[in-house]
Write a protein that holds these residues in place. Structure first.
Motif, mmCIF file in Angstrom:
data_model
loop_
_atom_site.group_PDB
_atom_site.id
_atom_site.type_symbol
_atom_site.label_atom_id
_atom_site.label_comp_id
_atom_site.label_asym_id
_atom_site.label_seq_id
_atom_site.Cartn_x
_atom_site.Cartn_y
_atom_site.Cartn_z
ATOM 1 N N GLU A 177 47.457 19.593 31.493
ATOM 2 C CA GLU A 177 47.262 19.334 32.918
ATOM 3 C C GLU A 177 48.547 19.527 33.716
ATOM 4 O O GLU A 177 48.505 19.606 34.947
ATOM 5 C CB GLU A 177 46.728 17.908 33.126
ATOM 6 C CG GLU A 177 47.645 16.801 32.681
ATOM 7 C CD GLU A 177 47.509 16.465 31.209
ATOM 8 O OE1 GLU A 177 48.206 15.552 30.737
ATOM 9 O OE2 GLU A 177 46.691 17.122 30.527
ATOM 10 N N PRO A 181 48.458 26.186 37.043
ATOM 11 C CA PRO A 181 47.086 26.728 36.906
ATOM 12 C C PRO A 181 47.021 28.248 36.920
ATOM 13 O O PRO A 181 46.076 28.827 36.386
ATOM 14 C CB PRO A 181 46.358 26.132 38.128
ATOM 15 C CG PRO A 181 47.172 24.956 38.548
ATOM 16 C CD PRO A 181 48.582 25.292 38.191
ATOM 17 N N ARG A 184 46.541 29.860 33.637
ATOM 18 C CA ARG A 184 45.311 29.552 32.907
ATOM 19 C C ARG A 184 44.138 30.380 33.436
ATOM 20 O O ARG A 184 43.128 29.857 33.866
ATOM 21 C CB ARG A 184 45.004 28.060 32.995
ATOM 22 C CG ARG A 184 46.066 27.181 32.408
ATOM 23 C CD ARG A 184 45.789 25.717 32.634
ATOM 24 N NE ARG A 184 44.508 25.318 32.061
ATOM 25 C CZ ARG A 184 43.955 24.129 32.226
ATOM 26 N NH1 ARG A 184 44.576 23.216 32.971
ATOM 27 N NH2 ARG A 184 42.789 23.841 31.672
ATOM 28 N N ARG A 185 44.301 31.673 33.397
ATOM 29 C CA ARG A 185 43.183 32.541 33.776
ATOM 30 C C ARG A 185 43.148 33.747 32.844
ATOM 31 O O ARG A 185 44.171 34.115 32.253
ATOM 32 C CB ARG A 185 43.320 32.992 35.232
ATOM 33 C CG ARG A 185 44.451 33.987 35.498
ATOM 34 C CD ARG A 185 44.147 34.814 36.726
ATOM 35 N NE ARG A 185 45.211 35.743 37.092
ATOM 36 C CZ ARG A 185 45.381 36.937 36.528
ATOM 37 N NH1 ARG A 185 44.608 37.312 35.523
ATOM 38 N NH2 ARG A 185 46.347 37.740 36.936
ATOM 39 N N SER A 386 43.520 15.897 38.711
ATOM 40 C CA SER A 386 42.743 17.049 39.187
ATOM 41 C C SER A 386 42.775 18.195 38.190
ATOM 42 O O SER A 386 41.762 18.886 37.985
ATOM 43 C CB SER A 386 43.273 17.522 40.546
ATOM 44 O OG SER A 386 44.655 17.853 40.445
ATOM 45 N N ASN A 387 43.917 18.404 37.519
ATOM 46 C CA ASN A 387 44.001 19.484 36.539
ATOM 47 C C ASN A 387 43.280 19.133 35.242
ATOM 48 O O ASN A 387 42.780 20.018 34.552
ATOM 49 C CB ASN A 387 45.462 19.820 36.230
ATOM 50 C CG ASN A 387 46.131 20.566 37.362
ATOM 51 O OD1 ASN A 387 45.505 21.375 38.033
ATOM 52 N ND2 ASN A 387 47.387 20.292 37.594
ATOM 53 N N CYS A 389 40.485 17.623 34.994
ATOM 54 C CA CYS A 389 39.053 17.892 35.192
ATOM 55 C C CYS A 389 38.714 19.370 34.975
ATOM 56 O O CYS A 389 37.533 19.735 34.952
ATOM 57 C CB CYS A 389 38.618 17.454 36.583
ATOM 58 S SG CYS A 389 38.707 15.653 36.805
ATOM 59 N N LYS A 390 39.743 20.219 34.820
ATOM 60 C CA LYS A 390 39.503 21.635 34.515
ATOM 61 C C LYS A 390 39.423 21.873 33.003
ATOM 62 O O LYS A 390 39.077 22.975 32.578
ATOM 63 C CB LYS A 390 40.619 22.490 35.114
ATOM 64 C CG LYS A 390 40.720 22.379 36.631
ATOM 65 C CD LYS A 390 41.932 23.104 37.159
ATOM 66 C CE LYS A 390 42.096 22.884 38.663
ATOM 67 N NZ LYS A 390 43.336 23.498 39.189
ATOM 68 N N ASN A 391 39.771 20.851 32.195
ATOM 69 C CA ASN A 391 39.660 20.977 30.736
ATOM 70 C C ASN A 391 38.216 20.715 30.342
ATOM 71 O O ASN A 391 37.711 19.612 30.498
ATOM 72 C CB ASN A 391 40.572 19.972 30.028
ATOM 73 C CG ASN A 391 42.026 20.153 30.410
ATOM 74 O OD1 ASN A 391 42.425 21.218 30.819
ATOM 75 N ND2 ASN A 391 42.802 19.104 30.291
ATOM 76 N N LEU A 427 29.315 20.925 34.816
ATOM 77 C CA LEU A 427 30.542 20.866 34.020
ATOM 78 C C LEU A 427 30.402 19.822 32.915
ATOM 79 O O LEU A 427 29.955 18.701 33.182
ATOM 80 C CB LEU A 427 31.743 20.515 34.907
ATOM 81 C CG LEU A 427 32.066 21.502 36.034
ATOM 82 C CD1 LEU A 427 33.262 21.013 36.835
ATOM 83 C CD2 LEU A 427 32.332 22.898 35.478
#
Length: 444
Positions: A177, A181, A184-185, A386-387, A389-391, A427
């Motif tokens: 996190e 970001p 991470r694409r 917030s980051n 929640c992207k995992n 999600l």
């Protein structure tokens, strides 16, 4: 001078004779190895097929998970495995944040560019960035200009690999996190692999890997018992357990080993045998790394289990009935097409063992998923929340939400409420909240 030369030559010899680690010496991570074969080795072996269809081969993989779970080990084993596949000599470059960062302006970026140029010249090659969060943190006003410039340079260099085949970039971090970001694409880090604390079966496999060269190996039934006894142990902890068991065996068979002068006691390695009791004694001497870091994932203790086992099984059965996919370690999610989100609210006090025993036991049954506890310390750095929640998939725990709510200011309450509302139903995030007296109206 001659002594120094002799010392250097000994170092060279030791480096040459050191056995290389391959996938056969990695235990409990068979699915990770399969993904790495499909993501990296197969595209490099059949690059002509990807070129024919005008598809870019994967360039990067990001490893994340608790310390000691095998991230660095797997990266080194991948280079050895690629040597076996006929790629030729695969160059392996390992760097940490401290190796790249420099006090002079522009020197860190220069080191990064030189590293990528060297790796490109010596293709096929693997660049491994350990502790990536220290090298490429989130760009924000709090970070200084140096880190922002390094992240920008790293992004540009990874984009430049699109036209270069045979250079793989692997990053490893304990705090995904905190990684910027933009890295991470797809096209930069194409895949993200979570390295969880090993399960009971995985711990047994790791122990078998460490003992595969032993002459006298423990019985299979005892290995199963030892794996169950080492809940919370990571791979490096299990290696330390074997080393401690060896020490216990030496002390048992040679009681005067510490009293006698150095070299007076000669130990015959072939006659030394590590018994089951040595492992039990070694287990008592070690504290797992996860417990030192304040890990909140553990089984119900034998004393508490008769009181809370029924409640735990009831909660787990409800979660399995509503959201069975969270218990399947390698479930294939169709993000955006199905409903995966889960929300669980548990009512009870700390005196009833809810936060201290039930919640850690729930997470122990979901130990293959990354978990984050939303508490006052996390609120000091909202980017982490917030980051996280992207995992995907993951577990978000909000313990004692009523106490937390009385501590937070109104803008922080609004931030958490809006974040929970913005999590899309498609999600795979399991949200577990606990409260004692009354659930706050905004959260309800």
């Amino acid at each position: 001078m001659s002594a120094m030369k002799q010392e250097k030559s000994c170092e060279k010899i030791s480096k040459r004779t050191k056995p290389a680690t391959d996938f056969s010496k990695v235990g409990g991570l068979s699915n990770h190895i399969k993904i790495l074969r499909d993501t990296i080795i197969v595209p490099l072996l059949h690059n002509n097929v990807y070129t024919h269809f005008n598809i870019k081969t994967p360039r990067g993989v990001l490893f994340y998970g608790p310390p000691g779970t095998g991230k660095t080990l797997v990266a080194g084993a991948l280079a050895t495995e690629m040597n076996k596949e006929g790629f030729g000599k695969v160059s392996f470059y390992q760097r940490k944040g401290a190796d790249v960062l420099d006090k002079w302006v522009g020197e860190s970026e220069k080191k990064l560019r030189a590293l990528f140029e060297t790796a490109t010249k010596n293709r096929p090659s693997i660049i491994f960035f350990d502790e990536l969060d220290g090298l490429a943190p989130i760009r924000s006003a709090k970070n200084d200009h140096v880190h922002c410039s390094i992240v920008t340079t790293l992004l540009a260099l990874m984009d430049g690999l699109d036209s270069v085949a045979g250079v793989i970039v692997i990053g490893a971090t304990n705090r995904i996190e905190s990684v910027d970001p933009a890295l991470r694409r797809p096209g930069r880090f194409d895949r993200e692999l979570y390295f969880p604390l090993p399960s009971t079966e995985a711990r047994k496999e790791i122990l078998q890997v460490h003992m595969q060269t032993w002459r006298h190996k423990p019985a299979n039934t005892f290995l199963s018992y030892l794996a169950a006894l080492t809940t919370g142990f990571c791979g490096s902890d299990l290696q330390a357990l074997c080393a401690e068991a060896l020490l216990c065996a030496m002390k048992r068979q040679y009681p005067n080993i510490q009293k006698c002068p150095l070299g007076k006691v000669k130990i015959e390695a072939s006659e030394l045998r590590i018994d089951d009791n040595d492992f039990i004694d070694a287990r008592k001497n070690l504290i797992p790394s996860s417990h030192k870091l304040g890990n909140r994932i553990r089984k119900l203790s034998p004393i508490i289990a008769p009181l809370l086992q029924h409640q735990l099984e009831t909660i787990l059965s409800r979660i399995k009935m509503l959201w069975p996919h969270f218990f399947m370690q390698f479930y294939k999610y169709l993000i955006g097409s199905e409903r995966y989100i889960g929300r669980v609210v548990l009512v009870g006090s700390s005196l009833q063992g809810l936060t201290a025993h039930i919640v850690p036991a729930i997470l122990q049954n979901l130990e293959h998923l990354p978990a984050l506890f939303l508490d006052a310390t996390i609120m000091q750095n909202k980017n982490i929340l917030s980051n996280f929640c992207k995992n995907l998939p993951s577990v978000l725990v909000i313990p004692r939400v009523d106490d937390l709510w009385s501590f937070l200011e109104i803008n922080e309450q609004m931030y958490i409420t809006s974040l929970l509302e913005d999590i899309h139903a498609g999600l795979p995030i399991l949200i577990v909240a606990t409260y004692e007296e009354e659930l706050p109206l905004m959260v309800k």
